[in-house]
Design a protein around this motif. Structure first.
Motif, PDB file in Angstrom:
ATOM      1  N   MET A   1       0.840  -1.178   0.000  1.00 61.74           N
ATOM      2  CA  MET A   1       0.000   0.000   0.000  1.00 61.74           C
ATOM      3  C   MET A   1       0.889   1.246   0.000  1.00 61.74           C
ATOM      4  O   MET A   1       1.978   1.262   0.544  1.00 61.74           O
ATOM      5  N   PHE A   2       0.364   2.282  -0.606  1.00 58.92           N
ATOM      6  CA  PHE A   2       1.110   3.516  -0.809  1.00 58.92           C
ATOM      7  C   PHE A   2       0.231   4.666  -0.346  1.00 58.92           C
ATOM      8  O   PHE A   2      -0.887   4.833  -0.839  1.00 58.92           O
ATOM      9  N   GLU A   3       0.681   5.486   0.614  1.00 57.72           N
ATOM     10  CA  GLU A   3      -0.096   6.635   1.081  1.00 57.72           C
ATOM     11  C   GLU A   3       0.228   7.841   0.207  1.00 57.72           C
ATOM     12  O   GLU A   3       1.394   8.171   0.001  1.00 57.72           O
ATOM     13  N   HIS A   4      -0.825   8.474  -0.307  1.00 60.23           N
ATOM     14  CA  HIS A   4      -0.649   9.626  -1.178  1.00 60.23           C
ATOM     15  C   HIS A   4      -1.475  10.791  -0.646  1.00 60.23           C
ATOM     16  O   HIS A   4      -2.662  10.633  -0.338  1.00 60.23           O
ATOM     17  N   PHE A   5      -0.861  11.969  -0.536  1.00 62.17           N
ATOM     18  CA  PHE A   5      -1.536  13.181  -0.068  1.00 62.17           C
ATOM     19  C   PHE A   5      -1.876  14.052  -1.270  1.00 62.17           C
ATOM     20  O   PHE A   5      -1.069  14.191  -2.191  1.00 62.17           O
ATOM     21  N   PHE A   6      -3.080  14.636  -1.260  1.00 62.52           N
ATOM     22  CA  PHE A   6      -3.515  15.511  -2.347  1.00 62.52           C
ATOM     23  C   PHE A   6      -4.624  16.420  -1.834  1.00 62.52           C
ATOM     24  O   PHE A   6      -5.117  16.258  -0.725  1.00 62.52           O
ATOM     25  N   GLN A   7      -5.018  17.380  -2.653  1.00 63.27           N
ATOM     26  CA  GLN A   7      -6.051  18.348  -2.294  1.00 63.27           C
ATOM     27  C   GLN A   7      -7.411  17.888  -2.812  1.00 63.27           C
ATOM     28  O   GLN A   7      -7.539  17.499  -3.978  1.00 63.27           O
ATOM     29  N   CYS A   8      -8.423  17.920  -1.945  1.00 59.50           N
ATOM     30  CA  CYS A   8      -9.787  17.566  -2.341  1.00 59.50           C
ATOM     31  C   CYS A   8     -10.277  18.573  -3.380  1.00 59.50           C
ATOM     32  O   CYS A   8     -10.115  19.784  -3.201  1.00 59.50           O
ATOM     33  N   PRO A   9     -10.883  18.108  -4.485  1.00 58.67           N
ATOM     34  CA  PRO A   9     -11.366  19.034  -5.514  1.00 58.67           C
ATOM     35  C   PRO A   9     -12.625  19.807  -5.103  1.00 58.67           C
ATOM     36  O   PRO A   9     -13.061  20.704  -5.814  1.00 58.67           O
ATOM     37  N   TYR A  10     -13.206  19.481  -3.957  1.00 59.10           N
ATOM     38  CA  TYR A  10     -14.395  20.189  -3.472  1.00 59.10           C
ATOM     39  C   TYR A  10     -14.054  21.209  -2.383  1.00 59.10           C
ATOM     40  O   TYR A  10     -14.353  22.382  -2.510  1.00 59.10           O
ATOM     41  N   CYS A  11     -13.429  20.729  -1.295  1.00 60.82           N
ATOM     42  CA  CYS A  11     -13.198  21.605  -0.133  1.00 60.82           C
ATOM     43  C   CYS A  11     -11.758  22.121  -0.067  1.00 60.82           C
ATOM     44  O   CYS A  11     -11.439  22.933   0.781  1.00 60.82           O
ATOM     45  N   TRP A  12     -10.885  21.649  -0.941  1.00 57.89           N
ATOM     46  CA  TRP A  12      -9.488  22.064  -1.058  1.00 57.89           C
ATOM     47  C   TRP A  12      -8.624  21.719   0.150  1.00 57.89           C
ATOM     48  O   TRP A  12      -7.501  22.189   0.267  1.00 57.89           O
ATOM     49  N   GLU A  13      -9.137  20.887   1.050  1.00 57.23           N
ATOM     50  CA  GLU A  13      -8.341  20.430   2.190  1.00 57.23           C
ATOM     51  C   GLU A  13      -7.366  19.346   1.728  1.00 57.23           C
ATOM     52  O   GLU A  13      -7.666  18.588   0.807  1.00 57.23           O
ATOM     53  N   GLU A  14      -6.207  19.277   2.369  1.00 59.74           N
ATOM     54  CA  GLU A  14      -5.273  18.205   2.061  1.00 59.74           C
ATOM     55  C   GLU A  14      -5.755  16.930   2.741  1.00 59.74           C
ATOM     56  O   GLU A  14      -6.029  16.930   3.944  1.00 59.74           O
TER      57      GLU A  14
END
Length: 60
Positions: A1-14
């Protein structure tokens, strides 16, 4: 498994998601852990390394 961080396209939270690197091309829907909106996730792995990642909103 690989943890990936990104920004939500709705609320812009990481946010982060666990991705299965044993499957090279994937498309699935997962809810944002902050705002609960559905996100279409498209990770692509080459030799168990994340090559590309797209996360987009779902037109409702």
């Amino acid at each position: 498994m690989f943890e990936h961080f990104f920004q939500c396209p709705y609320c812009w939270e990481e946010i982060s998601m666990l991705l299965d690197s044993s499957i090279s091309n994937q498309t699935y829907v997962e809810d944002c852990e902050v705002c609960c909106n559905p996100i279409e996730v498209n990770p692509r792995f080459i030799e168990n390394q994340l090559e590309s990642f797209e996360a987009g909103d779902i037109e409702q």
